[in-house]
Each structure stands twice: as C-alpha cells, then as structure tokens.
Design a protein around this motif. Structure first.
Motif, PDB file in Angstrom:
ATOM      1  N   ALA A 346       5.392  -0.257  16.757  1.00 56.23           N
ATOM      2  CA  ALA A 346       5.265  -0.973  18.202  1.00 56.23           C
ATOM      3  C   ALA A 346       6.057  -0.311  19.278  1.00 56.23           C
ATOM      4  O   ALA A 346       5.845  -0.767  20.364  1.00 56.23           O
ATOM      5  N   ASP A 347       6.584   0.715  18.857  1.00 47.75           N
ATOM      6  CA  ASP A 347       7.564   1.537  20.037  1.00 47.75           C
ATOM      7  C   ASP A 347       6.796   2.619  20.531  1.00 47.75           C
ATOM      8  O   ASP A 347       7.035   3.211  21.209  1.00 47.75           O
ATOM      9  N   GLY A 348       5.329   2.440  20.569  1.00 39.18           N
ATOM     10  CA  GLY A 348       4.382   3.563  20.942  1.00 39.18           C
ATOM     11  C   GLY A 348       4.352   4.906  20.345  1.00 39.18           C
ATOM     12  O   GLY A 348       4.072   5.738  20.871  1.00 39.18           O
ATOM     13  N   SER A 349       4.836   5.057  18.940  1.00 42.03           N
ATOM     14  CA  SER A 349       4.810   6.330  18.339  1.00 42.03           C
ATOM     15  C   SER A 349       3.470   6.686  18.085  1.00 42.03           C
ATOM     16  O   SER A 349       2.538   6.030  18.441  1.00 42.03           O
ATOM     17  N   VAL A 350       3.466   8.214  17.900  1.00 41.35           N
ATOM     18  CA  VAL A 350       1.878   8.677  17.587  1.00 41.35           C
ATOM     19  C   VAL A 350       1.496   8.019  16.310  1.00 41.35           C
ATOM     20  O   VAL A 350       0.233   8.058  16.154  1.00 41.35           O
ATOM     21  N   ILE A 351       2.170   7.086  15.545  1.00 41.36           N
ATOM     22  CA  ILE A 351       1.682   6.723  14.334  1.00 41.36           C
ATOM     23  C   ILE A 351       1.510   5.172  15.130  1.00 41.36           C
ATOM     24  O   ILE A 351       2.582   4.303  15.093  1.00 41.36           O
ATOM     25  N   ASP A 352       0.233   4.688  14.947  1.00 42.66           N
ATOM     26  CA  ASP A 352      -0.018   3.315  15.373  1.00 42.66           C
ATOM     27  C   ASP A 352      -0.674   2.423  14.584  1.00 42.66           C
ATOM     28  O   ASP A 352      -1.264   1.357  14.832  1.00 42.66           O
ATOM     29  N   GLU A 353      -0.793   3.091  13.337  1.00 40.32           N
ATOM     30  CA  GLU A 353      -1.618   2.165  12.470  1.00 40.32           C
ATOM     31  C   GLU A 353      -0.782   2.492  10.924  1.00 40.32           C
ATOM     32  O   GLU A 353      -0.644   3.323  10.720  1.00 40.32           O
ATOM     33  N   LEU A 354      -0.653   1.344   9.936  1.00 43.49           N
ATOM     34  CA  LEU A 354      -0.277   1.485   8.628  1.00 43.49           C
ATOM     35  C   LEU A 354      -1.533   1.113   7.893  1.00 43.49           C
ATOM     36  O   LEU A 354      -2.000  -0.122   7.958  1.00 43.49           O
ATOM     37  N   ILE A 355      -1.396   1.846   6.854  1.00 42.25           N
ATOM     38  CA  ILE A 355      -2.684   1.619   5.814  1.00 42.25           C
ATOM     39  C   ILE A 355      -2.166   1.539   4.437  1.00 42.25           C
ATOM     40  O   ILE A 355      -1.567   2.445   4.145  1.00 42.25           O
ATOM     41  N   HIS A 356      -2.227   0.288   4.035  1.00 38.69           N
ATOM     42  CA  HIS A 356      -1.421  -0.277   2.737  1.00 38.69           C
ATOM     43  C   HIS A 356      -2.373  -0.180   1.606  1.00 38.69           C
ATOM     44  O   HIS A 356      -3.730  -0.232   1.553  1.00 38.69           O
ATOM     45  N   PHE A 357      -1.945   0.581   0.305  1.00 37.43           N
ATOM     46  CA  PHE A 357      -2.606   0.540  -0.926  1.00 37.43           C
ATOM     47  C   PHE A 357      -1.716   0.075  -2.119  1.00 37.43           C
ATOM     48  O   PHE A 357      -0.440   0.323  -2.141  1.00 37.43           O
ATOM     49  N   ASP A 358      -2.326  -0.716  -3.152  1.00 35.64           N
ATOM     50  CA  ASP A 358      -1.653  -0.849  -4.272  1.00 35.64           C
ATOM     51  C   ASP A 358      -2.076   0.352  -5.214  1.00 35.64           C
ATOM     52  O   ASP A 358      -3.032   0.482  -5.912  1.00 35.64           O
ATOM     53  N   LEU A 359      -0.875   1.079  -5.305  1.00 34.59           N
ATOM     54  CA  LEU A 359      -0.964   2.107  -6.296  1.00 34.59           C
ATOM     55  C   LEU A 359       0.277   2.064  -7.449  1.00 34.59           C
ATOM     56  O   LEU A 359       0.940   2.996  -7.728  1.00 34.59           O
ATOM     57  N   ARG A 360       0.424   0.870  -7.963  1.00 30.52           N
ATOM     58  CA  ARG A 360       1.584   0.324  -8.619  1.00 30.52           C
ATOM     59  C   ARG A 360       1.598   1.337  -9.943  1.00 30.52           C
ATOM     60  O   ARG A 360       2.546   1.749 -10.428  1.00 30.52           O
ATOM     61  N   GLN A 361       0.470   1.609 -10.365  1.00 27.12           N
ATOM     62  CA  GLN A 361       0.469   2.307 -11.775  1.00 27.12           C
ATOM     63  C   GLN A 361       0.921   3.905 -11.622  1.00 27.12           C
ATOM     64  O   GLN A 361       1.454   4.483 -12.327  1.00 27.12           O
ATOM     65  N   SER A 362       0.653   4.478 -10.459  1.00 26.87           N
ATOM     66  CA  SER A 362       1.126   5.704 -10.279  1.00 26.87           C
ATOM     67  C   SER A 362       2.489   5.661  -9.602  1.00 26.87           C
ATOM     68  O   SER A 362       3.290   6.528 -10.080  1.00 26.87           O
ATOM     69  N   MET A 363       2.721   4.825  -8.707  1.00 27.84           N
ATOM     70  CA  MET A 363       4.091   4.558  -8.332  1.00 27.84           C
ATOM     71  C   MET A 363       5.322   4.420  -9.409  1.00 27.84           C
ATOM     72  O   MET A 363       6.285   4.959  -9.487  1.00 27.84           O
ATOM     73  N   ARG A 364       4.926   3.733 -10.381  1.00 20.03           N
ATOM     74  CA  ARG A 364       5.807   3.210 -11.515  1.00 20.03           C
ATOM     75  C   ARG A 364       5.974   4.751 -12.480  1.00 20.03           C
ATOM     76  O   ARG A 364       6.954   4.966 -13.159  1.00 20.03           O
ATOM     77  N   ASN A 365       5.063   5.714 -12.405  1.00 22.05           N
ATOM     78  CA  ASN A 365       5.022   6.630 -12.968  1.00 22.05           C
ATOM     79  C   ASN A 365       5.801   8.045 -12.075  1.00 22.05           C
ATOM     80  O   ASN A 365       6.034   9.127 -12.573  1.00 22.05           O
ATOM     81  N   GLY A 366       6.306   7.504 -10.862  1.00 18.02           N
ATOM     82  CA  GLY A 366       6.767   8.610  -9.929  1.00 18.02           C
ATOM     83  C   GLY A 366       6.258   9.204  -9.064  1.00 18.02           C
ATOM     84  O   GLY A 366       6.620  10.062  -8.352  1.00 18.02           O
ATOM     85  N   GLY A 367       4.966   8.601  -8.632  1.00 19.46           N
ATOM     86  CA  GLY A 367       4.084   9.443  -7.566  1.00 19.46           C
ATOM     87  C   GLY A 367       3.476   8.294  -6.721  1.00 19.46           C
ATOM     88  O   GLY A 367       2.761   7.495  -6.977  1.00 19.46           O
ATOM     89  N   GLY A 368       3.484   8.521  -5.283  1.00 13.12           N
ATOM     90  CA  GLY A 368       2.781   8.002  -4.249  1.00 13.12           C
ATOM     91  C   GLY A 368       1.497   8.414  -3.502  1.00 13.12           C
ATOM     92  O   GLY A 368       1.082   9.257  -4.172  1.00 13.12           O
ATOM     93  N   PRO A 369       1.181   7.802  -2.488  1.00 18.44           N
ATOM     94  CA  PRO A 369      -0.043   8.541  -2.005  1.00 18.44           C
ATOM     95  C   PRO A 369      -0.053   9.799  -1.672  1.00 18.44           C
ATOM     96  O   PRO A 369      -0.982  10.579  -1.920  1.00 18.44           O
ATOM     97  N   ALA A 370       1.116  10.529  -1.178  1.00 17.46           N
ATOM     98  CA  ALA A 370       1.117  11.751  -0.992  1.00 17.46           C
ATOM     99  C   ALA A 370       1.054  12.843  -2.076  1.00 17.46           C
ATOM    100  O   ALA A 370       0.543  14.125  -2.439  1.00 17.46           O
ATOM    101  N   CYS A 371       1.570  12.346  -3.294  1.00 20.51           N
ATOM    102  CA  CYS A 371       1.699  12.882  -4.566  1.00 20.51           C
ATOM    103  C   CYS A 371       0.223  12.953  -4.903  1.00 20.51           C
ATOM    104  O   CYS A 371      -0.343  13.954  -5.646  1.00 20.51           O
ATOM    105  N   LEU A 372      -0.615  11.959  -4.753  1.00 23.72           N
ATOM    106  CA  LEU A 372      -2.090  11.905  -5.382  1.00 23.72           C
ATOM    107  C   LEU A 372      -3.103  12.884  -4.596  1.00 23.72           C
ATOM    108  O   LEU A 372      -4.233  13.009  -4.996  1.00 23.72           O
ATOM    109  N   ARG A 373      -2.566  13.493  -3.636  1.00 25.52           N
ATOM    110  CA  ARG A 373      -3.662  14.308  -2.969  1.00 25.52           C
ATOM    111  C   ARG A 373      -3.215  15.653  -2.521  1.00 25.52           C
ATOM    112  O   ARG A 373      -1.898  16.096  -1.991  1.00 25.52           O
ATOM    113  N   LEU A 374      -4.092  16.533  -2.602  1.00 21.95           N
ATOM    114  CA  LEU A 374      -4.171  17.831  -2.056  1.00 21.95           C
ATOM    115  C   LEU A 374      -4.904  18.209  -0.656  1.00 21.95           C
ATOM    116  O   LEU A 374      -5.974  17.820  -0.935  1.00 21.95           O
TER     117      LEU A 374
END
Length: 444
Positions: A346-374
């Motif tokens: 809302a404050d006009g940051s360069v980040i103007d959008e949030l994209i949500h994903f259900d990654l609970r199987q990965s998250m429960r094992n200790g890795g989020g969106p950034a862990c999953l990608r090179l």
C-alpha cells in the motif's frame, strides 16, 4: 545486452519425506518422522511453476535425484542386493537410511551458485555445484547436480559448469541460498553478493554458538575466482551469527534481492551499515542505485520471519517496472508478517503485488519458494542453447502431472523407507522422467 531471468524449480521426487535431518532448520526439525505426501508435494510445486510461466516469467525445472542413495549406503559397509542393503540399514542405521532417502535436492537454491555471462571474465554463464558438506544427507548431491546442470547447459560456448569445491570445512558451500546478484538489468554487469556465516582461518571472527554456519568466506571467494568475477563488483558480507542461532540457516531465510532491490531484515547482517555501504559503492560502478527495503524487528521479529518464511520468497521483475513478491500462504497466517506486507504494497514500494502459493509440503520440510528455485539469467542466445525439455510450458505441465499421478504415493511413513518396493518405484519413475524431459542417461 538483453537477458531474461529463468527460475529453475526443483521437481519434488517420489520419495519426498520428513526425516528432520537438518540441524539448524527449525521447520525441518519440527516435523521429523511425520507422514508426508509426495504426490501433493510434487503437484504443489508444479502448480507454482505453471502459474509463474503463465504470467510470462522464465520458468524451468531441475529433475529430482535418484533415491535411495545406494552409493552412500554401500560406501559405509552395507552389502548384498539392494533389498538386503535397505534391510540392514533400516535395522542398524535408520538415520543413515533416512539420509540416503533425503528429499533435500528439491531445494535447488542449494544446487549451485550461478554467475551470468555479463559478470564473468570469459563471457560465459558459470555454475559451481555446491558441495553441501555440512550435512551428510546433502554431501552427495553435488555429483548429480553437476551432471544435471551439464546436461541442460552442455554448450561450452555459452556455459561453464564447475565441479564442487573440495569437501572440507574450509570450503563449506551451500550455493545460491547465500548468494544474491544485484544489477540495473539482468543483461548488464551486476554486483554479486556472497553472504557467509564464518571464516575458517580466522578464529577471532564472530560465529554462531548454537547452530552451524554453513557457508565460509573461503568458499565464497573460491566460487568468485572460478567464475572470473571482477573484484570491484564482488561483495562479501557476513551473516549475523545471532540470527543463525535463531534458525536462519541460510541468507535466503532473512534476505532476498532482485535487480537493484534488496529486501532484508534489520538483523540479517553482522554489520548492516557496512554491508549497505559496500553494496551502494559497488552498484554505483554499474550505474545502479541500491533500493534497500529494510524490515525492522519491531514490525517483524526474527522468529516470525522464520515461521512465515517471509524472506524465503521470490522477487520477480514485472513489465511495469515494479516487482511481485512470491510468498507461501504461511505469510498470511503470521499476524505481524501479514500486516507488514499489507502496508508494504500500500505504501508505494517497488513491490506492488503479492503472489501466494500453497507449498505446505515443502514448508513443513524446511523450504519455501526461494529454496525451491535456482535463478539463472540468460541472454536470448543462451536461452536458445540450453536444453529446451526442462522449460515449463502448459504441455509439459500436463505431462508431468500425469507422470506424478501415475508414479507417486500419497502417503509416505518413515517405516516405508525400508520397503524395497519404494526404491523400485522411484527408479521406474525417474527412468520414465528422463525420457519425458529428453535427458536420456541422466540417472545412469
């Protein structure tokens, strides 16, 4: 020169399980020995890849590694047929059997460190497979990681894939999870930031007391040399040892960058002011201004950042000059993080959008969106030269969903790792996958 960033997500393997092997990774330890759902994990990852590809972002995948790792098991004295090896290991060393079945290769941020051709002395994109020698269950990954990278980036006119650094504590290397590239554009020369947890040859340097520091300064310097990086555009920053002891096992759990933006927590670095000064001076040399987006502890405590994986997110450049932040659903379930993100957009940051994903199987094992990608920035010629069979398309998505539905179990208990049939199922699945991706002999 024009270039585009591709994110190579790890395709979750058929033996995805929760073994809790990563000391220092709070989420991994919290779900140790609970039942997993390999089918759901793979489908969640594929849904993320499909959605981002459909948005026009460069999206590809790295195939899973073969499991169990019979080489590991046989190298420590388990003999006989595959079934006999599994039976003996399950009885005598169940933790090591769990290491041989580790699901961790899905987190391809640890597969390698990548420098684009715009940064290297020889004008090629460089990859160095990470040795991951801090943990037994990951220390064997680099051989197959390098093999896969060489199969995908095989044209040595455009690419150089280096073997892992020596597997000693002095060169402990965790790959892109501790590396960030900042730049004016993906095709122009950039600044490569290496974040390390400790210095092997300086006993007086600060270090964490509870959890291990997995990246050394010496490893970061060695990778920079291998990639032919210019000294004036290479920055080494020490991670705050206190946050490592709070469960921030990699820098990508506390900071993420893209283009000229660095989204980071107040406590991310041992010397915040010094780190930002180094980055500003280096970026000035490539004609870019640092856009530092600082998250104060008063807004988001470290514990909440770790619980939500706020910073283990992806920052993606959009055509409108703004950026999208790819986050897991958990960010909406931690009140301080949800409130912060609402204000950020809302404050006009360069980040103007949030994209949500259900990654609970990965998250429960200790890795989020950034862990999953090179992340791999490629020129048009380089993108054309890489193997096309791993680039995510709508057709490939449906092919892989059908493959997952055919081969994956929807429930995997710790005791199932001793089942010889599971090993056969994994082998058959990956044999078919190598043909689907046009990578025959990948698992030979």
């Amino acid at each position: 020169m024009s270039a585009r960033e591709f994110n190579f997500d790890g395709l979750v393997g058929p033996s995805h399980n929760y073994a809790g092997l990563s000391f220092g990774n709070v989420a991994s330890f919290s779900n140790v020995k609970s039942a997993s759902n390999p089918k759901l994990a793979a489908l969640q990852g594929l849904a993320k890849m499909r959605a981002l590809a459909a948005r026009g972002f460069g999206q590809a995948l790295l195939p899973p590694q073969d499991r169990p790792n019979f080489r590991l098991l046989r190298s420590i004295g388990f003999t006989g047929s595959d079934a006999e090896v599994l039976s003996k290991a399950a009885k005598e060393a169940p933790v090591i059997l769990a290491c041989a079945y580790s699901a961790s290769p899905m987190w391809t941020a640890n597969a390698a460190t990548v420098s684009p051709s715009a940064d290297s002395a020889d004008g090629r994109a460089h990859f160095t497979a990470a040795n991951l020698n801090n943990k037994l269950h990951r220390a064997f990954e680099h051989e197959q990681s390098a093999r896969a990278l060489r199969a995908i980036f095989k044209d040595d006119k455009h690419f150089a894939v280096h073997a892992a650094l020596p597997g000693t504590p002095a060169f402990s290397d965790e790959g892109a999870a501790n590396h960030t590239r900042l730049c004016k554009s993906h095709g122009s020369a950039g600044v490569e930031m290496f974040v390390y947890g400790r210095t092997e040859f300086d006993a007086s340097a600060p270090a964490p007391k509870k959890y291990p520091a997995r990246q050394t300064l010496e490893a970061s310097q060695a990778v920079a040399r291998l990639h032919g990086l210019a000294a004036e555009r290479t920055v080494y920053i020490q991670q705050n040892p206190d946050v490592i002891d709070q469960g921030v096992f990699h820098n990508d759990v506390i900071a993420v960058g893209n283009a000229n933006a660095l989204f980071y927590h107040e406590q991310a670095f041992a010397d915040e002011a010094g780190a930002l000064d180094q980055l500003r001076r280096a970026l000035d040399g490539v004609g870019a201004d640092l856009n530092a987006i600082r998250v104060d502890t008063t807004r988001v405590p470290v514990a909440d950042a770790v619980a939500s994986y706020l910073f283990n997110s992806q920052l993606l450049s959009k055509d409108n000059g703004k950026m999208a932040l790819v986050i897991p659903h958990e960010c909406q379930e931690v009140s301080s993080v949800a409130a912060y993100l609402q204000d950020l957009v809302a404050d006009g940051s360069v980040i103007d959008e949030l994209i949500h994903f259900d990654l609970r199987q990965s998250m429960r094992n200790g890795g989020g969106p950034a862990c999953l990608r090179l992340r791999v920035a490629l020129t048009d010629a380089e993108a054309a030269a890489m193997h096309q069979g791993v680039v995510m398309t709508e057709a490939l998505y449906h092919t892989l969903v059908a493959w997952v539905e055919k081969h994956y179990r929807d429930r995997l208990e710790p005791a199932d790792l001793a089942d010889p049939q599971l090993a056969i199922e994994v082998h058959n699945a990956l044999d078919e996958l190598s043909r689907l991706l046009g990578l025959p002999g990948l698992y030979a």
